[in-house]
Scaffold this motif. Structure first.
Motif, mmCIF file in Angstrom:
data_model
loop_
_atom_site.group_PDB
_atom_site.id
_atom_site.type_symbol
_atom_site.label_atom_id
_atom_site.label_comp_id
_atom_site.label_asym_id
_atom_site.label_seq_id
_atom_site.Cartn_x
_atom_site.Cartn_y
_atom_site.Cartn_z
ATOM 1 N N GLY A 64 0.820 -1.206 0.000
ATOM 2 C CA GLY A 64 0.000 0.000 0.000
ATOM 3 C C GLY A 64 0.849 1.248 0.000
ATOM 4 N N VAL A 65 0.558 2.160 -0.919
ATOM 5 C CA VAL A 65 1.296 3.418 -1.045
ATOM 6 C C VAL A 65 0.308 4.565 -0.874
ATOM 7 N N ARG A 66 0.591 5.460 0.053
ATOM 8 C CA ARG A 66 -0.288 6.616 0.228
ATOM 9 C C ARG A 66 -0.085 7.566 -0.936
ATOM 10 N N ASN A 67 -1.186 7.818 -1.642
ATOM 11 C CA ASN A 67 -1.137 8.628 -2.854
ATOM 12 C C ASN A 67 -2.258 9.649 -2.789
ATOM 13 N N GLN A 68 -1.918 10.906 -3.031
ATOM 14 C CA GLN A 68 -2.915 11.965 -2.940
ATOM 15 C C GLN A 68 -3.842 12.006 -4.151
ATOM 16 N N THR A 69 -3.409 11.415 -5.270
ATOM 17 C CA THR A 69 -4.223 11.481 -6.485
ATOM 18 C C THR A 69 -5.308 10.412 -6.507
ATOM 19 N N SER A 70 -5.004 9.219 -6.019
ATOM 20 C CA SER A 70 -5.993 8.142 -6.002
ATOM 21 C C SER A 70 -5.693 7.197 -4.854
ATOM 22 N N ASP A 188 3.775 -11.373 7.585
ATOM 23 C CA ASP A 188 4.657 -10.221 7.763
ATOM 24 C C ASP A 188 3.902 -8.928 7.510
ATOM 25 N N LEU A 189 4.049 -8.003 8.445
ATOM 26 C CA LEU A 189 3.444 -6.681 8.343
ATOM 27 C C LEU A 189 4.566 -5.652 8.406
ATOM 28 N N GLU A 190 4.515 -4.682 7.486
ATOM 29 C CA GLU A 190 5.595 -3.703 7.383
ATOM 30 C C GLU A 190 5.005 -2.304 7.198
ATOM 31 N N ALA A 191 5.634 -1.329 7.815
ATOM 32 C CA ALA A 191 5.229 0.067 7.666
ATOM 33 C C ALA A 191 6.483 0.922 7.606
ATOM 34 N N GLY A 192 6.495 1.859 6.660
ATOM 35 C CA GLY A 192 7.672 2.709 6.522
ATOM 36 C C GLY A 192 7.375 3.927 5.693
ATOM 37 N N THR A 199 8.113 12.387 2.087
ATOM 38 C CA THR A 199 7.679 11.561 3.215
ATOM 39 C C THR A 199 6.482 10.693 2.828
ATOM 40 N N ARG A 200 6.648 9.968 1.769
ATOM 41 C CA ARG A 200 5.568 9.107 1.275
ATOM 42 C C ARG A 200 5.454 7.864 2.149
ATOM 43 N N ILE A 201 4.302 7.636 2.721
ATOM 44 C CA ILE A 201 4.087 6.504 3.622
ATOM 45 C C ILE A 201 3.749 5.253 2.814
ATOM 46 N N GLN A 202 4.325 4.129 3.218
ATOM 47 C CA GLN A 202 4.051 2.851 2.575
ATOM 48 C C GLN A 202 3.893 1.770 3.616
ATOM 49 N N SER A 203 3.113 0.767 3.285
ATOM 50 C CA SER A 203 2.924 -0.381 4.174
ATOM 51 C C SER A 203 2.698 -1.617 3.317
#
Length: 214
Positions: A64-70, A188-192, A199-203
């Protein structure tokens, strides 16, 4: 010889013979009992803990990638793919976890289709903080380098965008449950975040199988 003297002689011989036959011959001396063989002990190597064994793992999951467009879920744009990793023990508690993954996200609208591709290489160092007979819990620091590109198709024509690179780092929490002596079920769960991408958040969340090599 007089009869009386002959009779006495025969009686004496009979008595002497009876006394000699009443005492059986001496038995030969018994041999001393042989010393029993010394008890031998076979040293067996203690069974290695699951965190001490090298292994290969194969997982499927979502990035998962936090994206402001979609966004798909909770403001995250979801990519689906596979990840393979190798477990290299450093000690009974610490192990390295290099990995290689591939994720895609297909989208389409009308005659236009867009497929995003992400190829990642990662390395994590993990600490096994919880161990039982049938499970293992670990926490780790993970760094990844991503190669991203997209393929755009419009009707009968298509093009590929130039590739870009991205660095991200984060924390990972994982658990493994014993299936048998040679394999585990892993989660496995990952957040970074990608510090050089505003500062793009990904998980990510992946699950699969781990196969021990020793």
């Amino acid at each position: 010889m007089k009869p009386s003297l002959l009779l006495v002689s025969l009686l004496w011989v009979g008595i002497s013979f009876g006394e000699s036959s009443s005492h059986p011959p001496l038995m030969p001396p018994r041999k001393a009992a042989s010393t029993p063989p010394a008890q031998t002990f076979i040293q067996t190597k203690s069974k290695a803990l699951r965190s001490e064994r090298s292994a290969l793992g194969f997982e499927a999951g979502v990035l998962g990638v936090r994206n402001q467009t979609s966004s798909d879920v909770l403001g995250l744009q979801l990519m689906y793919g596979l990840r393979a990793h190798y477990l290299y023990p450093l000690s009974s508690r610490f192990f390295l976890k290099p990995s290689l993954g591939y994720f895609i996200k297909p989208e389409s609208e009308g005659e236009i289709s867009l497929t995003q591709h992400l190829i990642e290489g990662g390395l994590g160092i993990h600490y096994a903080f919880g161990r039982t007979q049938g499970s293992l819990w670990h926490l780790g620091l993970i760094q990844r380098a991503d190669l991203l590109f997209s393929r755009i198709s419009v009707k009968n024509s298509s093009a590929t965008t130039p590739a870009s690179f991205r660095y991200r780092t984060g924390m990972g929490l994982g658990t493994r449950f014993k299936l048998n002596a040679n394999s585990d079920l892993s989660f496995d769960l990952e957040a970074g975040l990608a510090p050089f991408e505003k500062t793009r958040i990904q998980s990510s969340f992946t699950t699969g199988l781990v196969f021990f090599l020793d």
